[in-house]
Write a protein that holds these residues in place. Structure first.
Motif, PDB file in Angstrom:
ATOM      1  N   CYS A   3       8.027  10.166   2.224  1.00 23.67           N
ATOM      2  CA  CYS A   3       7.551  11.469   1.741  1.00 23.67           C
ATOM      3  C   CYS A   3       7.198  12.399   2.899  1.00 23.67           C
ATOM      4  O   CYS A   3       7.585  13.579   2.903  1.00 23.67           O
ATOM      5  N   ASP A   4       6.469  11.885   3.880  1.00 20.24           N
ATOM      6  CA  ASP A   4       6.078  12.707   5.030  1.00 20.24           C
ATOM      7  C   ASP A   4       7.301  13.157   5.828  1.00 20.24           C
ATOM      8  O   ASP A   4       7.362  14.300   6.300  1.00 20.24           O
ATOM      9  N   THR A   5       8.263  12.260   5.981  1.00 21.78           N
ATOM     10  CA  THR A   5       9.479  12.605   6.717  1.00 21.78           C
ATOM     11  C   THR A   5      10.260  13.693   6.000  1.00 21.78           C
ATOM     12  O   THR A   5      10.724  14.660   6.621  1.00 21.78           O
ATOM     13  N   ALA A   6      10.401  13.564   4.686  1.00 20.73           N
ATOM     14  CA  ALA A   6      11.127  14.575   3.902  1.00 20.73           C
ATOM     15  C   ALA A   6      10.426  15.925   3.972  1.00 20.73           C
ATOM     16  O   ALA A   6      11.074  16.968   4.123  1.00 20.73           O
ATOM     17  N   ASP A   7       9.099  15.911   3.867  1.00 22.92           N
ATOM     18  CA  ASP A   7       8.343  17.165   3.948  1.00 22.92           C
ATOM     19  C   ASP A   7       8.560  17.861   5.286  1.00 22.92           C
ATOM     20  O   ASP A   7       8.746  19.081   5.348  1.00 22.92           O
ATOM     21  N   GLY A   8       8.515  17.080   6.370  1.00 18.93           N
ATOM     22  CA  GLY A   8       8.657  17.671   7.695  1.00 18.93           C
ATOM     23  C   GLY A   8      10.069  18.112   8.008  1.00 18.93           C
ATOM     24  O   GLY A   8      10.306  19.264   8.395  1.00 18.93           O
ATOM     25  N   ILE A   9      11.036  17.213   7.817  1.00 18.23           N
ATOM     26  CA  ILE A   9      12.415  17.482   8.216  1.00 18.23           C
ATOM     27  C   ILE A   9      13.026  18.629   7.426  1.00 18.23           C
ATOM     28  O   ILE A   9      13.771  19.457   7.970  1.00 18.23           O
ATOM     29  N   TYR A  10      12.679  18.720   6.142  1.00 17.74           N
ATOM     30  CA  TYR A  10      13.294  19.750   5.306  1.00 17.74           C
ATOM     31  C   TYR A  10      12.390  20.963   5.078  1.00 17.74           C
ATOM     32  O   TYR A  10      12.538  21.687   4.108  1.00 17.74           O
ATOM     33  N   SER A  11      11.453  21.151   6.002  1.00 12.48           N
ATOM     34  CA  SER A  11      10.580  22.329   5.931  1.00 12.48           C
ATOM     35  C   SER A  11      11.222  23.547   6.574  1.00 12.48           C
ATOM     36  O   SER A  11      10.701  24.664   6.456  1.00 12.48           O
ATOM     37  N   ALA A  12      12.339  23.326   7.283  1.00 18.14           N
ATOM     38  CA  ALA A  12      13.049  24.421   7.968  1.00 18.14           C
ATOM     39  C   ALA A  12      12.136  25.136   8.962  1.00 18.14           C
ATOM     40  O   ALA A  12      12.201  26.354   9.120  1.00 18.14           O
TER      41      ALA A  12
ATOM     42  N   GLY B 256       0.821  -1.208   0.000  1.00 13.76           N
ATOM     43  CA  GLY B 256       0.000   0.000   0.000  1.00 13.76           C
ATOM     44  C   GLY B 256       0.854   1.256   0.000  1.00 13.76           C
ATOM     45  O   GLY B 256       0.394   2.321   0.419  1.00 13.76           O
ATOM     46  N   ALA B 257       2.099   1.128  -0.507  1.00 12.77           N
ATOM     47  CA  ALA B 257       3.067   2.240  -0.508  1.00 12.77           C
ATOM     48  C   ALA B 257       3.214   2.824   0.905  1.00 12.77           C
ATOM     49  O   ALA B 257       3.487   4.008   1.084  1.00 12.77           O
ATOM     50  N   PHE B 258       3.039   1.961   1.887  1.00  8.65           N
ATOM     51  CA  PHE B 258       3.064   2.327   3.305  1.00  8.65           C
ATOM     52  C   PHE B 258       4.375   3.008   3.681  1.00  8.65           C
ATOM     53  O   PHE B 258       4.396   4.060   4.323  1.00  8.65           O
ATOM     54  N   HIS B 259       5.473   2.425   3.253  1.00  8.44           N
ATOM     55  CA  HIS B 259       6.793   2.918   3.627  1.00  8.44           C
ATOM     56  C   HIS B 259       7.191   4.134   2.792  1.00  8.44           C
ATOM     57  O   HIS B 259       7.835   5.056   3.301  1.00  8.44           O
ATOM     58  N   LEU B 260       6.802   4.130   1.527  1.00 12.32           N
ATOM     59  CA  LEU B 260       7.085   5.278   0.666  1.00 12.32           C
ATOM     60  C   LEU B 260       6.367   6.519   1.172  1.00 12.32           C
ATOM     61  O   LEU B 260       6.910   7.630   1.143  1.00 12.32           O
ATOM     62  N   ASP B 261       5.156   6.340   1.658  1.00  7.60           N
ATOM     63  CA  ASP B 261       4.415   7.454   2.250  1.00  7.60           C
ATOM     64  C   ASP B 261       5.153   8.011   3.455  1.00  7.60           C
ATOM     65  O   ASP B 261       5.219   9.229   3.658  1.00  7.60           O
ATOM     66  N   GLY B 262       5.746   7.115   4.260  1.00  8.88           N
ATOM     67  CA  GLY B 262       6.531   7.564   5.417  1.00  8.88           C
ATOM     68  C   GLY B 262       7.748   8.368   4.994  1.00  8.88           C
ATOM     69  O   GLY B 262       8.099   9.368   5.628  1.00  8.88           O
TER      70      GLY B 262
ATOM     71  N   LEU C 235       6.444  18.179  12.989  1.00  8.67           N
ATOM     72  CA  LEU C 235       5.580  17.051  13.333  1.00  8.67           C
ATOM     73  C   LEU C 235       4.191  17.231  12.750  1.00  8.67           C
ATOM     74  O   LEU C 235       3.559  16.254  12.310  1.00  8.67           O
ATOM     75  N   GLU C 236       3.698  18.461  12.705  1.00  7.73           N
ATOM     76  CA  GLU C 236       2.395  18.727  12.102  1.00  7.73           C
ATOM     77  C   GLU C 236       2.432  18.440  10.606  1.00  7.73           C
ATOM     78  O   GLU C 236       1.497  17.846  10.050  1.00  7.73           O
ATOM     79  N   ILE C 237       3.501  18.868   9.944  1.00  3.60           N
ATOM     80  CA  ILE C 237       3.641  18.645   8.503  1.00  3.60           C
ATOM     81  C   ILE C 237       3.728  17.154   8.203  1.00  3.60           C
ATOM     82  O   ILE C 237       3.130  16.662   7.238  1.00  3.60           O
ATOM     83  N   MET C 238       4.459  16.418   9.018  1.00  2.73           N
ATOM     84  CA  MET C 238       4.598  14.971   8.808  1.00  2.73           C
ATOM     85  C   MET C 238       3.262  14.258   8.959  1.00  2.73           C
ATOM     86  O   MET C 238       3.036  13.206   8.340  1.00  2.73           O
ATOM     87  N   LYS C 239       2.387  14.807   9.766  1.00  4.48           N
ATOM     88  CA  LYS C 239       1.082  14.190   9.988  1.00  4.48           C
ATOM     89  C   LYS C 239       0.097  14.508   8.867  1.00  4.48           C
ATOM     90  O   LYS C 239      -0.899  13.809   8.681  1.00  4.48           O
ATOM     91  N   ASP C 240       0.377  15.560   8.098  1.00  2.55           N
ATOM     92  CA  ASP C 240      -0.490  15.969   6.996  1.00  2.55           C
ATOM     93  C   ASP C 240      -0.438  14.916   5.887  1.00  2.55           C
ATOM     94  O   ASP C 240       0.639  14.501   5.461  1.00  2.55           O
ATOM     95  N   SER C 241      -1.587  14.481   5.417  1.00  2.00           N
ATOM     96  CA  SER C 241      -1.641  13.433   4.388  1.00  2.00           C
ATOM     97  C   SER C 241      -1.219  13.937   3.009  1.00  2.00           C
ATOM     98  O   SER C 241      -0.906  13.130   2.125  1.00  2.00           O
ATOM     99  N   ARG C 242      -1.181  15.245   2.827  1.00  2.00           N
ATOM    100  CA  ARG C 242      -0.787  15.788   1.528  1.00  2.00           C
ATOM    101  C   ARG C 242       0.729  15.742   1.354  1.00  2.00           C
ATOM    102  O   ARG C 242       1.477  15.874   2.312  1.00  2.00           O
ATOM    103  N   ILE C 243       1.180  15.567   0.112  1.00  5.55           N
ATOM    104  CA  ILE C 243       2.604  15.511  -0.186  1.00  5.55           C
ATOM    105  C   ILE C 243       3.067  16.868  -0.701  1.00  5.55           C
ATOM    106  O   ILE C 243       2.471  17.435  -1.620  1.00  5.55           O
ATOM    107  N   GLY C 244       4.134  17.392  -0.107  1.00  2.86           N
ATOM    108  CA  GLY C 244       4.699  18.662  -0.526  1.00  2.86           C
ATOM    109  C   GLY C 244       5.842  18.468  -1.503  1.00  2.86           C
ATOM    110  O   GLY C 244       6.115  17.358  -1.976  1.00  2.86           O
ATOM    111  N   THR C 245       6.551  19.557  -1.771  1.00  2.00           N
ATOM    112  CA  THR C 245       7.646  19.521  -2.739  1.00  2.00           C
ATOM    113  C   THR C 245       8.747  18.562  -2.315  1.00  2.00           C
ATOM    114  O   THR C 245       9.214  17.733  -3.110  1.00  2.00           O
TER     115      THR C 245
END
Length: 259
Positions: A87-96, A79-85, A103-113
């Protein structure tokens, strides 16, 4: 034996889309925590599904298409379970942003840049790596195992950084269970890659531990998304390690046939 079977099925159902229709009765947190032992086994099952699709596809299509089918099979079975993780990690960690905002960004189901970039490079690195390997089918089989066998380095005595949320394995897995997971991982890697399997396991486990330290420094702990990201990155690192060893040391083909 019945209890262990129950824990295995719980882990399989949690980590994949494979339907577990058996009545498992009352499920306790302890069952999930101790079911962590079977992570490498679940990884092997995922790998068997992927490699079966690959071997069938290459009977009809060029190898390039077979690899794409194998990657697609992996997305379906997990279910792309790990790939989703990842993406969420990259969005959160590199949001500066601040830890709380990450942590809020990582919880968001939407994928950012950043998540989109991570997803593209993840798929491209796997595809390019598999196209470059001599025994593609062995790598397709072992990549999910690599992603699961290192998880002890990520979750053992880790801190869950949120007040609420799902942190089933984070900080709850015992040392004995982690050691059992490591033993299963080492055995699988040794069968697949002989002596080099032990070396690669050690390198992957160390890199996972370093990844844990890096992420903990950013958000103060480990989440389920981080576990997924570690799984995806370990699969890529396995490919890179095999390619490096093949180029500079000559890779022993082992017992398996070249396909």
């Amino acid at each position: 034996m019945k209890t262990q079977w129950k824990r295995f099925l719980l882990t399989l159902g949690f980590m994949t889309r494979i339907p577990v229709t058996v009545d498992l009765g009352e499920v306790k947190d302890e069952d999930m925590h101790k079911g962590f032992l079977y992570y490498p086994v679940v990884g092997l099952i995922i790998g068997l599904v992927d490699v079966t699709v690959y071997l069938l596809a290459v009977q009809i299509f060029p190898e390039m298409i077979g690899i794409l089918f194998a990657l697609l099979a992996n997305f379906f079975v997990t279910g792309a379970f790990h790939l989703d993780g990842l993406c969420d990690t990259a969005d959160g960690i590199y949001s500066a942003r601040t830890k709380e905002r990450m942590l809020e960004i990582m919880k968001d189901s939407r994928i950012g840049t950043n998540g989109g970039i991570a997803m593209c490079f993840d798929i491209l690195m796997k595809f390019a790596g598999l196209m470059s390997c001599e025994n593609t089918w062995v790598m397709i089989l072992m990549m999910p195992v690599a992603g699961k066998m290192i998880q002890g380095a990520v979750v053992y005595k880790a801190v869950y950084p949120r007040e609420k949320g799902i942190g089933i394995y984070v900080g709850t897995v015992s040392l004995g269970t982690v050691i059992g997971t490591m033993i299963l991982g080492v055995c699988a890697m040794t069968v697949a890659f002989s002596f080099w399997g032990i070396v690669m396991f050690a390198v992957l486990f160390f890199l996972a531990w370093m990844f844990r330290r890096y992420i903990t420094g950013k958000i103060g702990g480990i989440t389920g998304d981080v576990m997924g990201a570690a799984s995806e990155l370990s699969e890529i690192m396995l490919l890179l390690l095999v390619l490096m060893i093949t180029k500079f040391a000559g890779f022993p083909m082992g017992w398996y046939p070249v396909i």
